[in-house]
Design an enzyme around this catalytic site. Structure first.
Site, PDB file in Angstrom:
ATOM      1  N   GLY A 151       0.801  -1.210   0.000  1.00 26.02           N
ATOM      2  CA  GLY A 151       0.000   0.000   0.000  1.00 26.02           C
ATOM      3  C   GLY A 151       0.836   1.263   0.000  1.00 26.02           C
ATOM      4  N   CYS A 181       1.514   0.862  13.606  1.00 23.08           N
ATOM      5  CA  CYS A 181       0.062   0.849  13.832  1.00 23.08           C
ATOM      6  C   CYS A 181      -0.207   0.379  15.258  1.00 23.08           C
ATOM      7  CB  CYS A 181      -0.651  -0.021  12.799  1.00 23.08           C
ATOM      8  SG  CYS A 181      -0.093  -1.734  12.731  1.00 23.08           S
TER       9      CYS A 181
END
Length: 475
Positions: A122, A239
């Protein structure tokens, strides 16, 4: 909430304080967010509204504020991953907060960029698109299996100026000392920010929490700092909410590597300043996205103003001499590869200006650097895979089809989205075509949907013999 480890909840309560902890607990019970990021190489700003309208059959969805105008939210009932436009590489499905790291790292064409922990791709697709076909992207993931997924996503996006490696970071650091203008380290982490989206990660946390990941993250940051040129920028992201993995890793690098400094990231879009006042945190109860952390570093300029490798025979990097070498090398290549030379006449794009032709074991590539400049690494892909030589014949690759534009190939068949032959082609079936939908001569034909390439076929009159890559077929 009952699935989250008690030790984790206790640590979060201490870290956030009572009021914010209650907000966090409320956010965990909500539905997680979904997003897609359009590919600017294929969908320029003036085409975005039409593509989104086609995908969602409604008014344009809301923009992800920090996505540089490329990211959009979509609802759970939508399925953009099962759509011909996805197969054409028009967008990448990405959790909205995960769009932030690549957007926060300023990329310019002609730069050398490293994505150190790149799978599934991504962030690499975002970085590569912003290079606009000029410069070099090295996308690395230590896992070969994850690297294969990374490679597919890069090829879907139509990126050719990239090297995909599956190497230990130590090996990369030995090959690329002070080489890169920009580096992204989206480090493996305990995943606390993803517990709402992927509850199974809470179970992994019990076995491998912040204490496991912190040493790995620090080593990655240290090695990345060695590969960053003076004046270059490094973005570190995770994250997770863990201070040990976030601000703790930042403070450690600043202490261990004195020539690294930390510019302040602005707390825009609902971002929250990190505990160090310079990093940012993305909290699910503050914005529409999952949990993330980001910090940026800059390597100070010392006596060595430019750390570029002298061996880097890089297009645009050393002026006219290298352009002449590139031209000469490509002319010799075309004389030796007669099958490709004949096919090359059907490509209307100036490939010779974009890199070096190279052959390895019957596979042909267009490299963004001279083959002589390639260090000895474990590559999953070197540049753009052009295709395969088979008994003097040349068969173009799926990657080449996605790299080209419709107008850059002499023969094409263009089906509409509603045409049943679009999905039939993606399933690998032979389809027929009339002259109104097909241009050019018989032979290799670029099959498109609404003007965007999907793959190749072999045309004979009104029949298109399917050459769509079997591993990518619609199921």
């Amino acid at each position: 909430m009952e699935l989250l480890p008690a030790r984790y909840l206790e640590a979060m309560g201490d870290f956030l304080g009572q009021e914010e902890f209650e907000n966090y607990k409320s956010s965990i019970r909500e539905e997680h967010t979904r997003g897609l990021r359009l590919n600017p190489l294929k969908v320029p700003p003036w085409k975005q509204a039409a593509v989104l309208r086609t995908l969602f059959s409604e008014k344009q969805p809301k923009t992800v504020p920090w996505s540089l105008g490329e990211g959009y939210y979509y609802e759970k009932e939508k399925a953009p991953g099962k759509h011909p436009y996805y197969y054409a590489g028009l967008y990448y499905l990405q959790e909205p907060s995960a769009m932030a790291p690549a957007a926060l790292l300023p990329i310019e064409p002609e730069e050398r960029v490293l994505d150190l922990c790149a799978a599934p791709g991504g962030k690499s697709t975002a970085l590569g698109a912003r290079l606009k076909g000029a410069g070099l992207l090295v996308s690395n993931d230590v896992s070969v299996s994850r690297g294969k997924g990374l490679l597919k996503n890069l090829e879907l996006f139509g990126l050719g100026n990239c090297l995909v490696t599956a190497e230990e970071p130590e090996r990369l650091a030995a090959c690329f000392p002070e080489f890169f203008d920009k580096i992204l380290v989206d480090a493996p982490c305990s995943g606390e920010g993803m517990f709402r989206r992927e509850p199974s990660m809470a179970e992994d946390w019990k076995m491998r929490g912040p204490e496991y990941y912190a040493p790995i993250q620090r080593e990655l940051l240290f090695l990345a700092s060695r590969m960053l040129k003076p004046g270059g920028m490094l973005l570190y992201s995770t994250c997770t909410f863990s201070e040990k993995e976030d601000e703790g890793a930042v403070a450690w690098l600043l202490k261990e590597v004195p020539d690294m400094e930390q510019p302040v990231l602005l707390a825009d879009y609902g971002f929250v300043p990190g505990r160090d006042g310079a990093s940012v945190r993305l909290y699910p109860w503050k914005l529409k996205g999952e949990g993330h952390f980001a910090a940026v570093f800059r390597k100070k300029k010392g006596l060595k103003e430019d750390g570029r490798l002298e061996s880097g025979n890089f297009r645009g990097g050393k002026g006219k001499t290298d352009e002449e070498k590139q031209k000469k090398s490509n002319e010799i290549f075309l004389k030796r590869q007669e099958g490709f030379a004949a096919f090359r006449k059907r490509i209307l794009a100036p490939l010779e200006e974009r890199g070096f032709y190279w052959e390895r074991n019957g596979e042909l590539y267009l490299l963004p650097v001279s083959p002589k400049a390639l260090p000895s690494l474990r590559y999953l892909r070197t540049g753009l895979h052009l295709g395969t030589v088979k008994r003097e014949r040349f068969e173009p690759s799926q990657a080449l089809a996605l790299y080209l534009k419709k107008e850059e190939f002499s023969s094409s068949a263009d089906f509409s989205l509603e045409d049943i032959r679009t999905v039939k082609y993606l399933k690998g079936e032979t389809v027929t075509v009339d002259g109104a939908l097909c241009s050019g001569e018989d032979g290799w034909c670029l099959v498109c949907v609404d003007g965007w390439p999907l793959g190749f076929a072999k045309r004979g009159g009104e029949t298109l013999k399917n050459k769509y890559y079997p591993g990518w077929r619609w199921k």
